[in-house]
Scaffold this motif. Structure first.
Motif, PDB file in Angstrom:
ATOM      1  N   GLY A  71      -2.132   7.627  -2.223  1.00 38.19           N
ATOM      2  CA  GLY A  71      -2.819   6.554  -2.936  1.00 38.19           C
ATOM      3  C   GLY A  71      -3.219   5.355  -2.112  1.00 38.19           C
ATOM      4  O   GLY A  71      -3.694   4.365  -2.665  1.00 38.19           O
ATOM      5  N   SER A  72      -3.015   5.400  -0.791  1.00 46.36           N
ATOM      6  CA  SER A  72      -3.405   4.264   0.048  1.00 46.36           C
ATOM      7  C   SER A  72      -3.737   4.739   1.456  1.00 46.36           C
ATOM      8  O   SER A  72      -3.629   5.926   1.770  1.00 46.36           O
ATOM      9  N   HIS A  73      -4.095   3.760   2.301  1.00 48.94           N
ATOM     10  CA  HIS A  73      -4.406   4.046   3.717  1.00 48.94           C
ATOM     11  C   HIS A  73      -3.154   4.376   4.526  1.00 48.94           C
ATOM     12  O   HIS A  73      -3.252   4.830   5.657  1.00 48.94           O
ATOM     13  N   LYS A  74      -1.954   4.100   4.001  1.00 46.53           N
ATOM     14  CA  LYS A  74      -0.758   4.119   4.841  1.00 46.53           C
ATOM     15  C   LYS A  74      -0.437   5.463   5.516  1.00 46.53           C
ATOM     16  O   LYS A  74       0.079   5.466   6.628  1.00 46.53           O
ATOM     17  N   PRO A  75      -0.749   6.606   4.887  1.00 46.66           N
ATOM     18  CA  PRO A  75      -0.453   7.862   5.599  1.00 46.66           C
ATOM     19  C   PRO A  75      -1.201   7.997   6.940  1.00 46.66           C
ATOM     20  O   PRO A  75      -0.776   8.772   7.786  1.00 46.66           O
ATOM     21  N   GLY A 115       6.081   0.289  -2.331  1.00 51.85           N
ATOM     22  CA  GLY A 115       6.388   1.714  -2.382  1.00 51.85           C
ATOM     23  C   GLY A 115       5.321   2.564  -1.715  1.00 51.85           C
ATOM     24  O   GLY A 115       5.475   3.774  -1.582  1.00 51.85           O
ATOM     25  N   GLN A 116       4.237   1.918  -1.286  1.00 53.51           N
ATOM     26  CA  GLN A 116       3.122   2.676  -0.689  1.00 53.51           C
ATOM     27  C   GLN A 116       3.514   3.247   0.663  1.00 53.51           C
ATOM     28  O   GLN A 116       3.234   4.401   0.971  1.00 53.51           O
ATOM     29  N   TRP A 117       4.138   2.411   1.501  1.00 54.80           N
ATOM     30  CA  TRP A 117       4.522   2.914   2.816  1.00 54.80           C
ATOM     31  C   TRP A 117       5.619   3.978   2.683  1.00 54.80           C
ATOM     32  O   TRP A 117       5.577   5.008   3.333  1.00 54.80           O
ATOM     33  N   CYS A 138      -7.983  -6.813   2.501  1.00 55.58           N
ATOM     34  CA  CYS A 138      -6.806  -7.619   2.216  1.00 55.58           C
ATOM     35  C   CYS A 138      -5.853  -7.540   3.409  1.00 55.58           C
ATOM     36  O   CYS A 138      -5.952  -6.618   4.222  1.00 55.58           O
ATOM     37  N   VAL A 139      -4.963  -8.527   3.508  1.00 54.06           N
ATOM     38  CA  VAL A 139      -3.976  -8.500   4.592  1.00 54.06           C
ATOM     39  C   VAL A 139      -2.563  -8.730   4.080  1.00 54.06           C
ATOM     40  O   VAL A 139      -2.275  -9.705   3.388  1.00 54.06           O
ATOM     41  N   GLY A 140      -1.682  -7.785   4.436  1.00 53.91           N
ATOM     42  CA  GLY A 140      -0.249  -7.945   4.199  1.00 53.91           C
ATOM     43  C   GLY A 140       0.358  -8.112   5.580  1.00 53.91           C
ATOM     44  O   GLY A 140       0.547  -9.209   6.091  1.00 53.91           O
ATOM     45  N   GLY A 141       0.608  -6.984   6.237  1.00 51.69           N
ATOM     46  CA  GLY A 141       0.976  -7.025   7.656  1.00 51.69           C
ATOM     47  C   GLY A 141      -0.246  -6.910   8.552  1.00 51.69           C
ATOM     48  O   GLY A 141      -0.160  -7.139   9.753  1.00 51.69           O
ATOM     49  N   GLY A 142      -1.375  -6.523   7.977  1.00 48.34           N
ATOM     50  CA  GLY A 142      -2.636  -6.516   8.720  1.00 48.34           C
ATOM     51  C   GLY A 142      -3.215  -5.152   9.047  1.00 48.34           C
ATOM     52  O   GLY A 142      -4.288  -5.068   9.651  1.00 48.34           O
ATOM     53  N   SER A 143      -2.548  -4.044   8.629  1.00 46.03           N
ATOM     54  CA  SER A 143      -2.992  -2.755   9.175  1.00 46.03           C
ATOM     55  C   SER A 143      -4.279  -2.209   8.566  1.00 46.03           C
ATOM     56  O   SER A 143      -5.093  -1.630   9.284  1.00 46.03           O
ATOM     57  N   ASN A 144      -4.486  -2.383   7.249  1.00 42.35           N
ATOM     58  CA  ASN A 144      -5.748  -1.838   6.727  1.00 42.35           C
ATOM     59  C   ASN A 144      -6.913  -2.695   7.183  1.00 42.35           C
ATOM     60  O   ASN A 144      -7.995  -2.179   7.494  1.00 42.35           O
ATOM     61  N   PHE A 145      -6.678  -4.006   7.300  1.00 45.34           N
ATOM     62  CA  PHE A 145      -7.726  -4.892   7.829  1.00 45.34           C
ATOM     63  C   PHE A 145      -8.080  -4.483   9.262  1.00 45.34           C
ATOM     64  O   PHE A 145      -9.253  -4.326   9.618  1.00 45.34           O
ATOM     65  N   GLY A 192       2.628  -5.060  -1.435  1.00 42.65           N
ATOM     66  CA  GLY A 192       2.296  -4.787  -0.044  1.00 42.65           C
ATOM     67  C   GLY A 192       1.821  -6.013   0.718  1.00 42.65           C
ATOM     68  O   GLY A 192       1.653  -5.964   1.936  1.00 42.65           O
ATOM     69  N   LEU A 193       1.584  -7.105   0.008  1.00 45.55           N
ATOM     70  CA  LEU A 193       1.125  -8.328   0.682  1.00 45.55           C
ATOM     71  C   LEU A 193       2.244  -9.369   0.775  1.00 45.55           C
ATOM     72  O   LEU A 193       2.017 -10.488   1.208  1.00 45.55           O
ATOM     73  N   ARG A 194       3.456  -8.989   0.369  1.00 43.09           N
ATOM     74  CA  ARG A 194       4.572  -9.944   0.382  1.00 43.09           C
ATOM     75  C   ARG A 194       5.290  -9.896   1.723  1.00 43.09           C
ATOM     76  O   ARG A 194       6.428  -9.474   1.815  1.00 43.09           O
ATOM     77  N   PRO A 241      -8.065  -0.386  -9.071  1.00 39.34           N
ATOM     78  CA  PRO A 241      -7.651  -0.645  -7.689  1.00 39.34           C
ATOM     79  C   PRO A 241      -6.202  -1.101  -7.581  1.00 39.34           C
ATOM     80  O   PRO A 241      -5.638  -1.627  -8.541  1.00 39.34           O
ATOM     81  N   ALA A 242      -5.615  -0.918  -6.407  1.00 43.56           N
ATOM     82  CA  ALA A 242      -4.290  -1.477  -6.138  1.00 43.56           C
ATOM     83  C   ALA A 242      -4.389  -2.998  -6.211  1.00 43.56           C
ATOM     84  O   ALA A 242      -5.416  -3.571  -5.841  1.00 43.56           O
ATOM     85  N   PRO A 243      -3.312  -3.675  -6.671  1.00 46.90           N
ATOM     86  CA  PRO A 243      -3.338  -5.144  -6.700  1.00 46.90           C
ATOM     87  C   PRO A 243      -3.632  -5.740  -5.317  1.00 46.90           C
ATOM     88  O   PRO A 243      -4.265  -6.797  -5.214  1.00 46.90           O
ATOM     89  N   GLU A 244      -3.183  -5.051  -4.263  1.00 48.96           N
ATOM     90  CA  GLU A 244      -3.466  -5.529  -2.904  1.00 48.96           C
ATOM     91  C   GLU A 244      -4.971  -5.495  -2.655  1.00 48.96           C
ATOM     92  O   GLU A 244      -5.591  -6.493  -2.255  1.00 48.96           O
ATOM     93  N   SER A 245      -5.574  -4.331  -2.902  1.00 48.44           N
ATOM     94  CA  SER A 245      -7.008  -4.148  -2.645  1.00 48.44           C
ATOM     95  C   SER A 245      -7.853  -5.108  -3.473  1.00 48.44           C
ATOM     96  O   SER A 245      -8.970  -5.468  -3.076  1.00 48.44           O
ATOM     97  N   SER A 246      -7.315  -5.514  -4.628  1.00 51.66           N
ATOM     98  CA  SER A 246      -8.058  -6.407  -5.518  1.00 51.66           C
ATOM     99  C   SER A 246      -8.363  -7.739  -4.846  1.00 51.66           C
ATOM    100  O   SER A 246      -9.326  -8.424  -5.219  1.00 51.66           O
ATOM    101  N   SER A 274      -8.210  -0.326  -0.195  1.00 52.05           N
ATOM    102  CA  SER A 274      -7.051   0.203   0.537  1.00 52.05           C
ATOM    103  C   SER A 274      -6.192   1.158  -0.298  1.00 52.05           C
ATOM    104  O   SER A 274      -5.453   1.962   0.258  1.00 52.05           O
ATOM    105  N   GLY A 275      -6.298   1.073  -1.632  1.00 57.16           N
ATOM    106  CA  GLY A 275      -5.501   1.999  -2.441  1.00 57.16           C
ATOM    107  C   GLY A 275      -5.856   1.900  -3.917  1.00 57.16           C
ATOM    108  O   GLY A 275      -6.528   0.965  -4.355  1.00 57.16           O
ATOM    109  N   HIS A 276      -5.386   2.879  -4.681  1.00 54.47           N
ATOM    110  CA  HIS A 276      -5.586   2.817  -6.139  1.00 54.47           C
ATOM    111  C   HIS A 276      -4.380   2.150  -6.802  1.00 54.47           C
ATOM    112  O   HIS A 276      -3.317   2.022  -6.191  1.00 54.47           O
TER     113      HIS A 276
HETATM  114  C1  PLP Z   1       0.600  -1.820   2.122  1.00 55.25           C
HETATM  115  C2  PLP Z   1      -0.701  -2.054   1.520  1.00 55.25           C
HETATM  116  C3  PLP Z   1      -1.505  -3.131   1.915  1.00 55.25           C
HETATM  117  C4  PLP Z   1      -1.061  -4.168   2.891  1.00 55.25           C
HETATM  118  O1  PLP Z   1      -0.657  -3.733   4.143  1.00 55.25           O
HETATM  119  P1  PLP Z   1      -1.547  -3.921   5.426  1.00 55.25           P
HETATM  120  O2  PLP Z   1      -0.690  -3.478   6.541  1.00 55.25           O
HETATM  121  O3  PLP Z   1      -1.932  -5.362   5.513  1.00 55.25           O
HETATM  122  O4  PLP Z   1      -2.729  -3.053   5.232  1.00 55.25           O
HETATM  123  C5  PLP Z   1      -2.745  -3.246   1.346  1.00 55.25           C
HETATM  124  N1  PLP Z   1      -3.188  -2.386   0.416  1.00 55.25           N
HETATM  125  C6  PLP Z   1      -2.437  -1.338   0.009  1.00 55.25           C
HETATM  126  C7  PLP Z   1      -2.984  -0.426  -1.038  1.00 55.25           C
HETATM  127  C8  PLP Z   1      -1.175  -1.149   0.546  1.00 55.25           C
HETATM  128  O5  PLP Z   1      -0.445  -0.126   0.135  1.00 55.25           O
END
Ligand code: PLP
Length: 439
Positions: free
Chosen positions: A113-117, A142-144, A266-273, A341-343, A385-390, A417-419
């Motif tokens: 459900g996200s970019h994390k895999p 829970g995404q990672w 969106c940016v949490g730790g920065g990886s999808n950005f 995921g943004l906390r 959308p995922a709340p992060e992606s929103s 980045s995710g649903h």
């Molecule tokens: C984990 C997650 C994020 C935030 O993490 P980044 O490392 O900043 O990408 C954003 N969107 C989704 C859907 C996530 O699961």
């Protein structure tokens, strides 16, 4: 509506990138190295070997512009539905009555459900190749954890996940997904580690943070034989792995002859950005585009918009090397927003460096504005959308409305980045009027 070629831009399986793109190879200055907190000197590869396999450490420190993707990893990327489509949000454009063109990259289609895999797969593969049998990790929303659980099932490894307590309570199905893939899941702070017990003693109702969960996962990794730790964001190798997203986007934009005015994630730790933008930022460094790159964070966790750029720990207890990053301080306790995921208190050193060099525009939004954008998007485009992606969607909508005011045909590309199908608790609160900007 008539159907056009750019409504969905697809690539064939052979177009899955063969190399990851490493922005360190194009930056005019190095990304500051991690420091050993005991000596304040750059961490040596040996310092990191207690928790990471050698393959990961080599990638973490590499300044090679391109790094080969092993065949087994490309093959697993197929399983993740790569290459993912780039889709035009024509219904959203119509709803907003904007002359802007809006596209989004569909990382929501992966089985987790996200970019994390995209990073879980190569990290697990490198551990497996080096004979590691167990991985430990933390997870926020829970995404990672789901991503690592999926990749551990694929490569036949054991996995233990420390899940931030508030998410564990808000998102019970995430835990079941991880368990379905065969992983063990503990709510963090937990009684499984000395650090978790210490935190619980001080506050039995602690909501948990990613920083605490990282400390617990590292503690278990150091104690349990034949075990390594895996991090889902922040570090250079994670940014590297995620560049499959942005390299696909580049190919897709070339297919439709488009250079975007804005790329938004969106940016949490920065990886999808990082994964989404770095290939295009690499081009910008070489003067090949004038795209503006927007990094969107929650107003309640404003590491880039309000944090300081300095060395800080990646976790709460101070077990990780020091990282040079935009940070709110490693003891920052974020409010219980649904974009779990943004906390996170910090921002990836690679993203922090690129931002310091002026290639990133950070912005922030309150939780309720992002849910409003999410509901609009769901109703017009059909995707929840995922709340992060929103956060990215909200910024894309604002840019599209700006373009409407000035009557310019801007091109906006954002990363979905995710649903959000496992985040319906948050949607319920928003829809029933129980949501504020902190929980
Ligand atoms: C984990 C997650 C994020 C935030 O993490 P980044 O490392 O900043 O990408 C954003 N969107 C989704 C859907 C996530 O699961």
């Amino acid at each position: 509506m008539a159907i056009y070629k750019d409504d969905r831009v697809t690539l064939s399986p052979e177009d899955i990138p063969k190399k990851w793109y490493n922005i360190a190879g194009d930056l005019p200055v190095p990304i500051p190295p991690p420091l050993n907190p005991a000596t304040n000197q750059p961490s040596k590869p040996e310092d990191l070997e207690a928790i990471f396999p050698k393959g990961v450490i080599a990638q973490e420190m590499s300044t090679e512009r391109y790094i080969d993707i092993p065949e087994e990893v490309r093959d697993a990327y197929m399983m993740l539905c790569r290459p993912s489509p780039l889709q035009r949000a024509r219904r959203l454009e119509k709803f907003l009555k904007t002359p802007a063109k809006i596209y989004f990259k569909r990382e929501d289609l992966s089985p987790a459900g996200s970019h994390k895999p995209n990073s879980a797969i190569p990290q697990t593969y490198m551990n497996m190749k080096e004979g590691v049998e167990n991985l430990t990790t933390e997870t926020g929303a829970g995404q990672w954890g789901s991503a690592l659980a999926l990749s551990c099932a694929h490569f036949d490894m054991k996995c233990t996940v420390f899940m931030v307590r508030v998410s564990y309570d808000q998102k019970p199905f995430r835990r079941l997904i991880m368990e379905t893939y065969g992983s063990k899941v503990h709510a963090s702070p937990s009684k499984e580690t000395a650090y978790g017990r210490q935190v619980l003693q001080e506050n039995p109702d602690h909501p948990g943070t990613l920083g605490i969960a990282i400390s617990e996962a590292i503690e278990l990794c150091l104690e349990q034989p034949n075990t390594k730790y895996s991090l889902g964001s922040v570090l250079n190798h994670v940014m590297l792995h995620q560049t499959v997203i942005g390299q696909e986007v580049k190919q897709q934009l070339e297919q439709i002859d488009t250079v975007p005015d804005y790329m938004i994630a969106c940016v949490g730790g920065g990886s999808n950005f990082a994964g989404f933008t770095f290939p295009m930022i690499g081009d910008k460094i070489k003067g090949k585009n004038e795209t503006e790159f927007l990094a969107v964070e929650p107003a309640s966790v404003p590491s880039m918009t309000k944090g300081e750029l300095r060395y800080d720990f990646g976790d709460t207890k101070g077990m990780t090397p020091l990282l040079k990053m935009y940070t709110l301080g490693h003891d920052f306790v974020p409010s219980s927003i649904h974009a779990g995921g943004l906390r996170y208190h910090g921002m990836a050193p690679a993203v922090s460096k690129v931002a310091e060099l002026g290639y990133v525009t950070p912005i922030s939004y309150e939780q309720s504005e992002t849910f409003e954008a999410a509901v609009t998007f769901a109703r017009v485009e059909g995707i929840i959308p995922a709340p992060e992606s929103s956060h990215a969607i909200k910024a894309a909508i604002d840019k599209a409305l700006e373009a409407k005011k000035t009557n310019e045909e801007k091109t906006i590309v954002f990363n979905l980045s995710g649903h959000g199908l496992l985040d319906m608790g948050g949607y319920g609160k928003y829809l029933h009027g129980d949501m504020n900007n902190t929980h």
